[in-house]
Scaffold this active site. Structure first.
Site, PDB file in Angstrom:
ATOM      1  N   LYS A  78       0.854  -1.189   0.000  1.00 56.83           N
ATOM      2  CA  LYS A  78       0.000   0.000   0.000  1.00 56.83           C
ATOM      3  C   LYS A  78       0.891   1.241   0.000  1.00 56.83           C
ATOM      4  O   LYS A  78       1.906   1.287   0.710  1.00 56.83           O
ATOM      5  CB  LYS A  78      -0.873  -0.009   1.254  1.00 56.83           C
ATOM      6  CG  LYS A  78      -1.896   1.113   1.327  1.00 56.83           C
ATOM      7  CD  LYS A  78      -2.742   0.970   2.600  1.00 56.83           C
ATOM      8  CE  LYS A  78      -3.856   1.992   2.666  1.00 56.83           C
ATOM      9  NZ  LYS A  78      -4.695   1.843   3.877  1.00 56.83           N
ATOM     10  N   SER A 153      -9.592   1.509   2.782  1.00 54.49           N
ATOM     11  CA  SER A 153      -8.790   2.312   1.900  1.00 54.49           C
ATOM     12  C   SER A 153      -7.686   1.551   1.182  1.00 54.49           C
ATOM     13  O   SER A 153      -7.116   2.048   0.216  1.00 54.49           O
ATOM     14  CB  SER A 153      -8.157   3.452   2.695  1.00 54.49           C
ATOM     15  OG  SER A 153      -7.268   2.931   3.669  1.00 54.49           O
ATOM     16  N   SER A 177      -9.630  -0.708   7.088  1.00 51.49           N
ATOM     17  CA  SER A 177      -9.077  -0.587   5.733  1.00 51.49           C
ATOM     18  C   SER A 177      -8.332  -1.797   5.203  1.00 51.49           C
ATOM     19  O   SER A 177      -7.985  -1.822   4.023  1.00 51.49           O
ATOM     20  CB  SER A 177      -8.154   0.621   5.648  1.00 51.49           C
ATOM     21  OG  SER A 177      -8.920   1.773   5.463  1.00 51.49           O
TER      22      SER A 177
END
Ligand code: GLN
Length: 469
Positions: A78, A153, A177
């Site tokens: 990420k 996210s 997330s």
């Protein structure tokens, strides 16, 4: 040709050791898949050009019979974790041209364990969102249905594992997330106990809530990555050692269900049905399932949406156009700030900075932030007390399957509701895992098991049994 869809970290490690294929061949296969399919999905913000060189290094070590837990395993990261000399944007324009001077602790540990870092994945700006639609760079689509979101996210990381672009990925989880996009994409997503994985080198959202964790296809693979990542770190004073939380009770295969919470308004019928099937499966595996009462859990979302923006508004104060990233010139230095932050931050980020500043402002501090902290204590105590009776709390991971792209962007409140089942674990700091539990039509669903502080071991046992590993 390597069959990527069947491959796990465990089976790949065995195949690499037996020279059934090389790390070079493995990475090549992933790169071809990415090239063919990521134009539609947009899981990656960047695929690293030196991925094959990293693979060659791994092959040398394999030839020397080195045996590291992730040696030769391609992983996606990420884009809010610092990787030395790589761009890191946190999905924001304000960091578009920022390069990381260091490896964060989690990244360093992955590298030391032999992992190949194949690229950085798309995310909601500063990890604020549940759909990856808040990224400044574009929307990540769901590999099961590209008209739908991958969740957020960490949507890019979840989609990357689901679409066979990498064997595993890292995400961060402040309010769900990792677990929510894992559920939407049909993979395993895990948030460890707060403090088990160092946050050093993670771009902060809510520092008292943030944890790094893996996305994988199996619970066993999650355990492997967790064992690499965990541990005390001098660079993060909130990290804790393994022995910090001795078990309060003997493992007894008991599951508690907060009925009222699970049956609340707004939960899809398909989710409820899938959940009951999961409950029955646990029963058939010899688990005792009973209802538990959690009076305060329903306030979790309200508490989260005060504490998180409060912390975010403080954390994001550092992006002022002077120290990092984008800089815009105004007539005065105050104007510089306004212009830089006005242009560099997207709508959701600005909304949360304003919310957070408000709840912390004098006159409102006690009323909002103070009350949220008091409730946080009650929610935590209530959950921890329940873990003296049961090993796990079981809920669906999300109230609905993956929603359509654009469906919730105009209504932030409905977007926030997507986190209803995931935020309690962040508030209480306890570990929580989302496990694929089947399909609703062609869309994946997940169930979420949450355990007491430090009891990730039990989550892995139950998760493996559920998936038949
Ligand atoms: N969806 C939640 C939010 O928007 C969770 C974010 C996260 O865990 N980083 O805050």
């Amino acid at each position: 040709m390597i069959n990527l869809s069947r491959l796990t970290i465990k089976s790949a490690r065995e195949a690499l050791k037996k020279n059934e294929f090389s790390a070079h061949e493995l990475v090549e296969t992933y790169l071809e898949t990415i090239k063919e399919k990521d134009v539609d999905l947009f899981a990656f913000l960047e695929v690293f050009e030196d991925a094959l060189e990293q693979a060659d290094e791994a092959d040398k070590k394999i030839a020397n019979r080195e045996d590291l837990p992730l040696l030769g395993i391609p992983m996606a990261i990420k884009d809010n974790m610092l990787i030395k000399d790589r761009r890191v944007t946190a999905g924001s324009k304000i960091l578009e041209n920022f390069f990381s001077p260091i490896d964060g602790t989690a990244i360093k540990k992955l590298k030391d364990a032999g992992a190949i870092i194949i690229g950085r994945t798309n995310m909601d700006e500063f990890a604020m969102g549940s759909s990856t639609e808040n990224s400044a760079y574009g929307v990540t689509k769901n590999p099961y249905d590209p008209s739908r979101v991958a969740g957020g996210s960490s949507g890019g990381s979840a989609a990357a594992v689901a679409a066979n672009f990498a064997l595993a990925a890292l995400g961060s989880d402040t309010g769900g997330s990792i677990r929510q996009p894992a559920a939407f994409c049909g993979v395993v997503g895990f948030k460890p106990t707060y403090g088990r994985v160092s946050r050093s080198g993670l771009i902060a959202l809510g520092s008292s809530l943030d944890q790094i964790g893996p996305f994988t296809k199996t619970v066993g693979d999650t355990e492997t990555i967790y064992n690499v990542l965990k541990g005390k770190d001098i660079l993060d004073s909130t990290t804790i050692a393994d022995e910090t939380f001795p078990p309060k009770k003997k493992f007894s295969k008991t599951i508690g269900i907060p009925r009222e919470f699970v049956n609340a308004r707004g939960i899809d019928e398909s989710v409820k049905k899938n959940f009951e099937e999961a409950v029955n499966k646990f029963k058939s595996l010899g688990y005792e399932v009973r209802d538990v009462e959690l009076k305060y859990i329903k306030y979790s979302l309200a508490v989260y949406y005060i504490i998180m923006p409060a912390e975010a508004s403080s954390n994001l104060a550092r992006f002022d156009g002077v120290k990092y990233g984008l800089h815009k010139d105004g007539k005065t230095s105050i104007e510089d700030y306004f212009q830089t932050r006005g242009e560099g931050f997207g709508r959701e980020t600005r909304r949360r900075i304003i919310l957070g500043t408000y709840v912390l402002s004098s006159g409102y501090y006690d009323e909002y932030y103070g009350s949220a902290l008091s409730l946080k204590k009650l929610i935590t105590k209530e959950l921890r007390d329940v873990f003296e009776e049961v090993d796990f709390i079981l809920t669906p991971t999300t109230p609905t399957p993956a929603f359509k792209v654009g469906e919730k962007t105009k209504d932030p409140l409905s977007m926030y509701l997507a986190d209803i089942f995931t935020v309690p674990a962040n508030i209480a700091g306890v570990p929580s895992i989302s496990i694929p539990s089947g399909l609703d039509g062609n869309l994946p669903l997940g169930i979420e098991l949450t355990a007491d502080l430090g009891r990730e071991d039990n989550l892995f046992i139950a998760g493996k049994e559920f998936l038949g590993e």
